[in-house]
Write an enzyme that holds these catalytic residues in place. Sequence first.
Site: not given
Ligand code: UD1
Ligand code: CA
Length: 463
Positions: A15, A22, A227, A350, A422, A439
Site C-alpha cells: 500500500r 517498506k 502501512n 561552490k 567594472a 574593456r
Molecule cells: C505482527 C504481530 C502482531 C503485532 C504487530 C505489531 C504476528 C503474527 N503478529 O502483526 O501481533 O501486533 O506485528 O506491528 O507476528 N515480516 C517479514 N516476513 C514475513 C512477514 C513479516 O519480514 O513473512 C516483517 C514485516 O516486514 C514487518 C514485520 O515483520 O516488518 C511485521 O510484519 P507484519 O506483517 O506487519 O505483521 P502484522 O501482521 O502487523
Molecule cells: Ca504490521
Amino acid sequence: MGDNVIILAGGQGKRMKTDKPKVLCEVLGIPMLRWVINSCEDAGLENLCIVKGFGAEILDEYLGGKYETVMQHERLGTGHAVMQAVDFLKKNEDSHTLILCGDAPFIDDYTIKEALELHKSEGNAVTVVTTQLSNPAGYGRIIRSENGISGIVEQKDATPEQLMICEINSGCYWFETKALLGVLSKLTPNNAQGEYYLTDCISLLIDEGRRAGAYLSDNPIIALGANDRRGLLKLNELARISVIDGHLDNGVEFTCLDGVIISPEVEIEGGATILPGVILRGKTKIAKGCVIGPNCIIEDTVVGENSVLNNVQAYEAEVEKNVKIGPFVQLRPNSKVLEGAKIGDFVEIKNSVIGKGTAVSHLTYIGDSDVGANVNFGCGVATANYDGENKFRTVVEDHAFIGCNTNLVAPVKIGKSAYTAAGSTITGDVPDGALAIERGKTSIKDNYATKKLKKRIEKFEKK
Ligand code: UD1
Ligand code: CA
C-alpha cells in the site's frame, strides 16, 4: 558477544506503492529501519541480523555490507522470517534475542533495556513489549493469565470479546535464545492467514512449562508503524513535533511551526531562532543567536553564533559567526564563509573560501575560489572556473575590489588591494595594488542618437 537482535524487514508494504522495501520508507528523512538500528545500537546491542525479502538488493545496497542479513524467499509470516535466522542464533545460543519489526521506528533504547531487565528478573522464556491503544485494530491482542501472559491473538483470529482488549503486541520481544530455537520448528500455519506466526511461540513455550511475560510500556508510539502513505505521514508528523519539543526544551525559539522540519541528528543551541519554512537535515549544527529562515534548506552544514540565514540553501558548508547570508543564496558543498562576511541576494558559492568581512552582495557566482578578507565583489561578478573539461581556481587576495560585472577567468589571481574595473574580463594575474581594465574605451559620436531617436520620441509625445 552480547545479546542478539533480529530485525524483520522482509515486507513489501504494497500500500506504500513503492519499489523499495517498506522499511526504507523515511520518517524525517531517515529510513524506518535506520531508526530501529539506531535504537538497538543506543541500547548497546551490536550483534544484529536483518531478515530481508522484498527488494533485498535495494536493502543490501542501503546497508552497504555493514550488517549480517538473511534472505526470506517467500513471505510466510513473522515466525517463518525468524526461522531464516536460525544459523545466526546458533552462533550465540547462550544469550537473549531481541526481535523487532523494521517498520515500527519509534522503539527506543530505554524500552529495550527495561524490557530485558524484566525479562531476566522474571526468568521468562519470552517477554513481549506491550502497550495500551485506544484503537487496537490490526494489532495482536495480549491475553493475560494469572502468571504473566498466555498468548497473543491476531485481529483476524480473535473472538468479539478478544477484539475488545486494548493491550496490544508492539512486535518487540525478548526471547531466551535456546528456548526460541526449541520452539521455532514447531510453528504451523494453522490460522486465519495461513502464516507462521512468531506469536505462537508463546503458547508453545508455556506448554513446555516456561513462563511468558509482558513489559507494558506507557508510551504507545513505540508500537506505531505505517502501512500506507497516510500512516507514514502521521509518523512523520509525530516525529517532527517530538524533535521540535526537544529543541523548545533547550531554549530554541520558534514562532510558527509551518513547514519546519528538523531531522533528529541536527543540533541547535538555545537562543537560536528558527522561522517558518526551515528544513534542517543531516549533521547540521546551528549556534546560539542565529536566525534561520524563513524558507531555508540547510544540510550537513555548521553555522556559527549570531549568523543570519534568510532564504538560503546550504549543503555540506561551513558558516562562521556573525555572517549574513541571503536572501536567495545557495552554498554548495565545500564552501566556507568566514566571520563577518556578507553574502547577498542571488549569489551561488561552490567549493570556495570567502574571507573575513568580505562582501559578495548581489548576483554573483564564486566557484573553486580562495577569497581573502575584506574583499568587495561588485554586482554580477562571475568566476569562469570550468573550461568544459577541467576546473581551475581563482585567488582573490585581501582588500581587493572587484568591479561590477567582472569575469575572472581561472586560473587567475587578483593581488592584495588590487582593483578590477567594472565590466572587465580578467584573464591574467593582477599584481598587488594595481588596477586592471580589460574593456574597450568609450567612443562618443555627437548627436548621432538625437537623429536616430527623433521619430520615436515624437510618437511618444503625441499620445
Ligand atoms: C505482527 C504481530 C502482531 C503485532 C504487530 C505489531 C504476528 C503474527 N503478529 O502483526 O501481533 O501486533 O506485528 O506491528 O507476528 N515480516 C517479514 N516476513 C514475513 C512477514 C513479516 O519480514 O513473512 C516483517 C514485516 O516486514 C514487518 C514485520 O515483520 O516488518 C511485521 O510484519 P507484519 O506483517 O506487519 O505483521 P502484522 O501482521 O502487523
Ligand atoms: Ca504490521
